[in-house]
Design a protein around this motif. Structure first.
Motif, mmCIF file in Angstrom:
data_model
loop_
_atom_site.group_PDB
_atom_site.id
_atom_site.type_symbol
_atom_site.label_atom_id
_atom_site.label_comp_id
_atom_site.label_asym_id
_atom_site.label_seq_id
_atom_site.Cartn_x
_atom_site.Cartn_y
_atom_site.Cartn_z
ATOM 1 N N GLU A 1 0.845 -1.194 0.000
ATOM 2 C CA GLU A 1 0.000 0.000 0.000
ATOM 3 C C GLU A 1 0.882 1.246 0.000
ATOM 4 N N ILE A 2 0.442 2.259 -0.747
ATOM 5 C CA ILE A 2 1.154 3.537 -0.706
ATOM 6 C C ILE A 2 0.198 4.616 -0.225
ATOM 7 N N GLY A 3 0.758 5.683 0.325
ATOM 8 C CA GLY A 3 -0.071 6.762 0.831
ATOM 9 C C GLY A 3 0.725 8.046 0.950
ATOM 10 N N ILE B 1 5.031 3.919 2.271
ATOM 11 C CA ILE B 1 4.767 2.587 1.715
ATOM 12 C C ILE B 1 4.652 1.581 2.853
#
Lengths: 96, 96
Positions: A70-72, A89
């Motif tokens: 997941e990236i944010g 990440i």
């Protein structure tokens, strides 16, 4: 809540050489026979987090697979009170 | 085969400022009304690839979502003939 947190084996990747984090992840997998470890990083350390995951699964814990990534974006306030955004990440490694 | 390749809208992220790649991704989405764009990078550019994806989806193509993210290891041979491994990333952005 406590149980949920206790289930998460998280390694935060920073500015040390990748092998420090590789060792930390491998140790985490051995400890209590963990089935999953999450590797987290922000900003420039993101590349190192990917290196860490790749070295772990190619050389040390070959039965580990990438479960999800997941990236944010996170807001970070520096010492002078200025806020800027950094990317983050989370790489979830699992042994099935 | 040709069709399959033609379907892939790929942006390779290197050492330029992130906004160059953001512009390239946004342009790719507009072109032929593309529904998916893949952002690829290796080594230290991986952090910039994540920045690119985050800036695109937070600021420019807000309907775009991360479909999947893959990481891997590639062998690179330098000018002196020495081979070393670098990590790679592929970030798939889609508009549903």
């Amino acid at each position: 809540m406590t149980d949920e947190l206790a289930d998460e084996n998280v390694i935060y990747v920073g500015n040390k050489p990748p092998m420090s984090y590789v060792l930390a992840v491998v140790t985490e997998f051995k400890k209590d026979d963990a089935k999953d470890v999450v590797i987290k990083a922000r900003g420039r350390a993101i590349s190192r987090a990917v290196d860490t995951a790749e070295i772990v699964r190619n050389r040390f814990v070959t039965e580990a697979k990438v479960d999800k990534i997941e990236i944010g974006t996170e807001s970070v306030t520096n010492d002078e009170g200025r806020t800027h955004n950094v990317s983050s990440i989370e790489i979830h490694l699992v042994i099935e």
